[in-house]
Design a protein around this motif. Structure first.
Motif, PDB file in Angstrom:
ATOM      1  N   ARG A 115      12.281 -31.663 -25.037  1.00 19.26           N
ATOM      2  CA  ARG A 115      13.357 -31.091 -26.007  1.00 19.26           C
ATOM      3  C   ARG A 115      14.454 -32.005 -25.786  1.00 19.26           C
ATOM      4  O   ARG A 115      14.970 -32.479 -24.927  1.00 19.26           O
ATOM      5  CB  ARG A 115      13.844 -29.739 -25.957  1.00 19.26           C
ATOM      6  N   LEU A 116      14.993 -32.763 -26.943  1.00 15.75           N
ATOM      7  CA  LEU A 116      16.068 -33.878 -27.150  1.00 15.75           C
ATOM      8  C   LEU A 116      17.232 -33.161 -28.028  1.00 15.75           C
ATOM      9  O   LEU A 116      17.192 -32.017 -28.262  1.00 15.75           O
ATOM     10  CB  LEU A 116      15.321 -34.906 -27.721  1.00 15.75           C
ATOM     11  N   ASP A 117      18.321 -33.975 -28.031  1.00 14.67           N
ATOM     12  CA  ASP A 117      19.224 -33.433 -28.725  1.00 14.67           C
ATOM     13  C   ASP A 117      19.215 -33.160 -30.081  1.00 14.67           C
ATOM     14  O   ASP A 117      19.552 -31.989 -30.564  1.00 14.67           O
ATOM     15  CB  ASP A 117      20.294 -34.489 -28.487  1.00 14.67           C
ATOM     16  N   ASP A 118      18.141 -34.004 -30.740  1.00 15.67           N
ATOM     17  CA  ASP A 118      18.043 -33.795 -32.349  1.00 15.67           C
ATOM     18  C   ASP A 118      16.649 -33.301 -32.350  1.00 15.67           C
ATOM     19  O   ASP A 118      16.172 -33.768 -33.440  1.00 15.67           O
ATOM     20  CB  ASP A 118      18.612 -34.982 -32.919  1.00 15.67           C
ATOM     21  N   GLY A 119      15.839 -32.531 -31.625  1.00 15.42           N
ATOM     22  CA  GLY A 119      14.464 -32.472 -31.909  1.00 15.42           C
ATOM     23  C   GLY A 119      13.629 -32.312 -30.708  1.00 15.42           C
ATOM     24  O   GLY A 119      14.352 -32.253 -29.615  1.00 15.42           O
ATOM     25  N   GLU A 120      12.379 -32.400 -30.879  1.00 12.11           N
ATOM     26  CA  GLU A 120      11.368 -32.432 -29.762  1.00 12.11           C
ATOM     27  C   GLU A 120      10.350 -33.409 -29.945  1.00 12.11           C
ATOM     28  O   GLU A 120       9.904 -33.666 -31.131  1.00 12.11           O
ATOM     29  CB  GLU A 120      11.045 -30.876 -29.473  1.00 12.11           C
ATOM     30  N   VAL A 121       9.567 -33.832 -29.090  1.00 13.04           N
ATOM     31  CA  VAL A 121       8.464 -34.571 -28.906  1.00 13.04           C
ATOM     32  C   VAL A 121       7.508 -33.994 -28.037  1.00 13.04           C
ATOM     33  O   VAL A 121       7.758 -33.355 -27.146  1.00 13.04           O
ATOM     34  CB  VAL A 121       8.872 -36.137 -28.778  1.00 13.04           C
ATOM     35  N   ARG A 122       6.212 -34.556 -28.344  1.00  9.69           N
ATOM     36  CA  ARG A 122       5.145 -34.350 -27.600  1.00  9.69           C
ATOM     37  C   ARG A 122       5.134 -35.508 -26.598  1.00  9.69           C
ATOM     38  O   ARG A 122       4.945 -36.646 -26.961  1.00  9.69           O
ATOM     39  CB  ARG A 122       3.834 -33.973 -28.097  1.00  9.69           C
ATOM     40  N   LEU A 123       5.156 -35.161 -25.180  1.00  9.13           N
ATOM     41  CA  LEU A 123       4.970 -36.440 -23.992  1.00  9.13           C
ATOM     42  C   LEU A 123       3.562 -36.174 -23.439  1.00  9.13           C
ATOM     43  O   LEU A 123       3.318 -35.298 -22.938  1.00  9.13           O
ATOM     44  CB  LEU A 123       5.966 -36.642 -23.058  1.00  9.13           C
ATOM     45  N   MET A 124       2.832 -37.401 -23.295  1.00  7.29           N
ATOM     46  CA  MET A 124       1.806 -37.434 -22.587  1.00  7.29           C
ATOM     47  C   MET A 124       1.614 -38.725 -21.737  1.00  7.29           C
ATOM     48  O   MET A 124       2.425 -39.595 -22.012  1.00  7.29           O
ATOM     49  CB  MET A 124       0.437 -37.696 -23.502  1.00  7.29           C
ATOM     50  N   ALA A 125       0.938 -38.798 -20.569  1.00  4.32           N
ATOM     51  CA  ALA A 125       1.039 -39.670 -19.579  1.00  4.32           C
ATOM     52  C   ALA A 125      -0.246 -39.893 -18.902  1.00  4.32           C
ATOM     53  O   ALA A 125      -0.989 -38.855 -18.629  1.00  4.32           O
ATOM     54  CB  ALA A 125       2.197 -39.367 -18.579  1.00  4.32           C
ATOM     55  N   THR A 126      -0.495 -41.120 -18.685  1.00  2.00           N
ATOM     56  CA  THR A 126      -1.662 -41.567 -17.975  1.00  2.00           C
ATOM     57  C   THR A 126      -1.773 -41.098 -16.593  1.00  2.00           C
ATOM     58  O   THR A 126      -2.927 -40.829 -16.093  1.00  2.00           O
ATOM     59  CB  THR A 126      -1.773 -43.177 -17.933  1.00  2.00           C
ATOM     60  N   GLY A 127      -0.565 -40.979 -15.928  1.00  2.00           N
ATOM     61  CA  GLY A 127      -0.654 -40.511 -14.526  1.00  2.00           C
ATOM     62  C   GLY A 127      -0.358 -41.843 -13.823  1.00  2.00           C
ATOM     63  O   GLY A 127      -0.730 -42.940 -14.138  1.00  2.00           O
ATOM     64  N   PRO A 128       0.273 -41.973 -12.623  1.00  2.00           N
ATOM     65  CA  PRO A 128       0.590 -43.142 -11.836  1.00  2.00           C
ATOM     66  C   PRO A 128      -0.550 -43.723 -10.920  1.00  2.00           C
ATOM     67  O   PRO A 128      -1.593 -42.932 -10.940  1.00  2.00           O
ATOM     68  CB  PRO A 128       1.745 -42.576 -10.737  1.00  2.00           C
ATOM     69  N   PHE A 129      -0.508 -44.897 -10.553  1.00  2.00           N
ATOM     70  CA  PHE A 129      -1.369 -45.448  -9.759  1.00  2.00           C
ATOM     71  C   PHE A 129      -1.011 -45.055  -8.387  1.00  2.00           C
ATOM     72  O   PHE A 129      -0.129 -45.526  -8.083  1.00  2.00           O
ATOM     73  CB  PHE A 129      -1.215 -47.029  -9.921  1.00  2.00           C
ATOM     74  N   THR A 130      -1.911 -44.215  -7.708  1.00  2.00           N
ATOM     75  CA  THR A 130      -1.604 -43.743  -6.443  1.00  2.00           C
ATOM     76  C   THR A 130      -2.190 -44.644  -5.356  1.00  2.00           C
ATOM     77  O   THR A 130      -3.076 -45.350  -5.757  1.00  2.00           O
ATOM     78  CB  THR A 130      -1.899 -42.292  -6.325  1.00  2.00           C
ATOM     79  N   GLU A 131      -1.987 -44.355  -4.140  1.00  2.00           N
ATOM     80  CA  GLU A 131      -2.410 -45.033  -2.848  1.00  2.00           C
ATOM     81  C   GLU A 131      -3.995 -44.803  -2.981  1.00  2.00           C
ATOM     82  O   GLU A 131      -4.624 -45.529  -2.428  1.00  2.00           O
ATOM     83  CB  GLU A 131      -1.758 -44.375  -1.633  1.00  2.00           C
ATOM     84  N   SER A 132      -4.422 -43.550  -3.289  1.00  2.00           N
ATOM     85  CA  SER A 132      -5.755 -43.238  -3.074  1.00  2.00           C
ATOM     86  C   SER A 132      -6.604 -44.126  -4.335  1.00  2.00           C
ATOM     87  O   SER A 132      -7.898 -44.196  -4.102  1.00  2.00           O
ATOM     88  CB  SER A 132      -6.145 -41.703  -3.740  1.00  2.00           C
ATOM     89  N   ASP A 133      -5.821 -44.801  -5.338  1.00  2.00           N
ATOM     90  CA  ASP A 133      -6.559 -45.315  -5.983  1.00  2.00           C
ATOM     91  C   ASP A 133      -6.836 -47.080  -5.364  1.00  2.00           C
ATOM     92  O   ASP A 133      -7.744 -47.779  -6.034  1.00  2.00           O
ATOM     93  CB  ASP A 133      -5.955 -45.632  -7.534  1.00  2.00           C
ATOM     94  N   LEU A 134      -6.062 -47.505  -4.332  1.00  9.56           N
ATOM     95  CA  LEU A 134      -6.241 -48.643  -4.051  1.00  9.56           C
ATOM     96  C   LEU A 134      -7.693 -48.904  -3.552  1.00  9.56           C
ATOM     97  O   LEU A 134      -8.195 -48.263  -2.736  1.00  9.56           O
ATOM     98  CB  LEU A 134      -5.327 -48.925  -2.867  1.00  9.56           C
ATOM     99  N   GLY A 135      -8.030 -50.009  -4.015  1.00 12.60           N
ATOM    100  CA  GLY A 135      -9.567 -50.551  -3.668  1.00 12.60           C
ATOM    101  C   GLY A 135     -10.564 -50.049  -4.023  1.00 12.60           C
ATOM    102  O   GLY A 135     -11.838 -50.282  -4.005  1.00 12.60           O
ATOM    103  N   VAL A 136     -10.427 -48.952  -4.757  1.00 13.18           N
ATOM    104  CA  VAL A 136     -11.560 -48.073  -5.367  1.00 13.18           C
ATOM    105  C   VAL A 136     -11.411 -48.031  -6.763  1.00 13.18           C
ATOM    106  O   VAL A 136     -12.278 -47.287  -7.532  1.00 13.18           O
ATOM    107  CB  VAL A 136     -11.723 -46.762  -4.707  1.00 13.18           C
TER     108      VAL A 136
END
Length: 333
Positions: A115-136
């Motif tokens: 929710r923003l001052d003048d409306g709302e949006v849908r937000l999607m995210a890929t997700g962060p690159f984590t330590e568990s991703d390193l090397g694999v």
């Protein structure tokens, strides 16, 4: 008007800040917006006003890839199973399509309302690159969920999909850079600032990518002259210092209506040029490019990974456009 818009630029250019301002601007103009954070550094949620806990709680699209594949596959007879779908798999007859304003299992799992001052949006995210991703793992595998959704998305009137892309020219590792009606490249008035522009311009040349440059951290006419000399007519507008943005970055933003007038005019210029570019949308070329990158990925790694002939997933009679939507399912045209 319906638009798919990307923001790109080198790290530190202000790409995420400008994409968040543009999203706020669209919401203030009563547009329907799906915002996507596809950057390896996940900051779009915070730029849209989420606190650290709320931003960390955003679901990662990559974690829901099986659900996304299963839903988008629908009853497409050319796709043997969801497991054989890769990030470039194109829709065909029987596939399910996504609309900006609808409710569906993909949004239920992967999107959150901001929710923003003048409306709302849908937000999607890929997700962060984590330590568990390193090397694999490779970050491109995480943004694959975004590419698959864009391949199956048909936007309607006054609907926008705004994607904050990964920094630099990494997005050329897939075909996602061709999924947009307009790409805004954020560049500082420095030699390093325009280097990504040159890469993008060269890579995108053969794909009809609409590209405009937004100069950021511009302090005067000399900066504008420098950018104009480096990028020519691709320079759209320059954006300078903003006390409103500085307050936002401290977590204490004023109401968006108090954003400086010259910066609001710059955001309107972005919207105007994006809407003008929509008249150039070529759905057949859009579908053709989708197929091109799918066949390229199938041959280079997809067939070996899935054990299937992924070229057989291509429906030669299908073109993705507004006419092929009938209760959310794709139909041949």
């Amino acid at each position: 008007m319906n638009m798919k818009i990307a923001f790109v630029g080198k790290g530190g250019s202000g790409k995420t800040t400008l994409s968040s301002l543009f999203i706020r601007h669209l919401a203030a103009n009563e547009a329907h917006v799906v915002a996507v954070d596809a950057d390896i550094n996940q900051h779009l949620g915070a730029a849209l006003g989420l606190d650290d806990e709320e931003a960390a709680a955003l679901p990662a699209m990559g974690a829901h890839l099986p659900l996304i594949k299963d839903y988008l596959r629908g009853s497409n007879p050319r796709i043997a199973s969801a497991e054989t779908m890769i990030k470039t798999t194109p829709p065909g007859e029987g596939s399910r399509l996504l609309r900006v304003c609808e409710d569906n299992p993909v949004y239920d799992a992967c999107a959150r309302t901001v929710r923003l001052d003048d409306g709302e949006v849908r937000l999607m995210a890929t997700g962060p690159f984590t330590e568990s991703d390193l090397g694999v793992a490779c970050y491109h595998s995480k943004v694959g969920a975004v590419e698959l959704c864009l391949n199956h998305l048909v936007d309607g009137p006054d609907e926008y999909v705004v994607v904050d892309m990964t920094a630099g020219s990494d997005s050329f590792a897939s075909g996602m850079f061709t999924r947009f009606d307009m790409t805004f490249l954020v560049a500082e008035p420095t030699r390093k600032g325009v280097s990504v522009y040159r890469q993008y311009k060269e890579y995108a040349r053969d794909f009809g990518v609409a590209l405009r440059v937004v100069g950021n951290k511009v302090q005067g006419q000399d900066d504008l002259d420098f950018l104009r000399a480096e990028v020519g007519d691709d320079l759209l507008v320059g954006v300078g210092h903003s006390d409103w943005v500085r307050s936002m970055e401290k977590g204490r933003p004023s109401r968006f209506e108090l954003l400086e007038a010259d910066n609001r005019m710059a955001l309107q210029a972005l919207q105007d040029v994006a809407e003008d570019s929509y008249t150039q949308r070529d759905w057949k070329r859009y579908t053709r490019q989708m197929v091109h990158f799918h066949l390229k990925n199938a041959e280079s790694w997809g067939n070996a990974k899935t054990g299937a002939d992924l070229a057989a997933q291509v429906d030669p009679a299908f073109v993705l456009d507004e006419r092929c939507v009938q209760r959310g399912a794709a139909q041949p045209v």
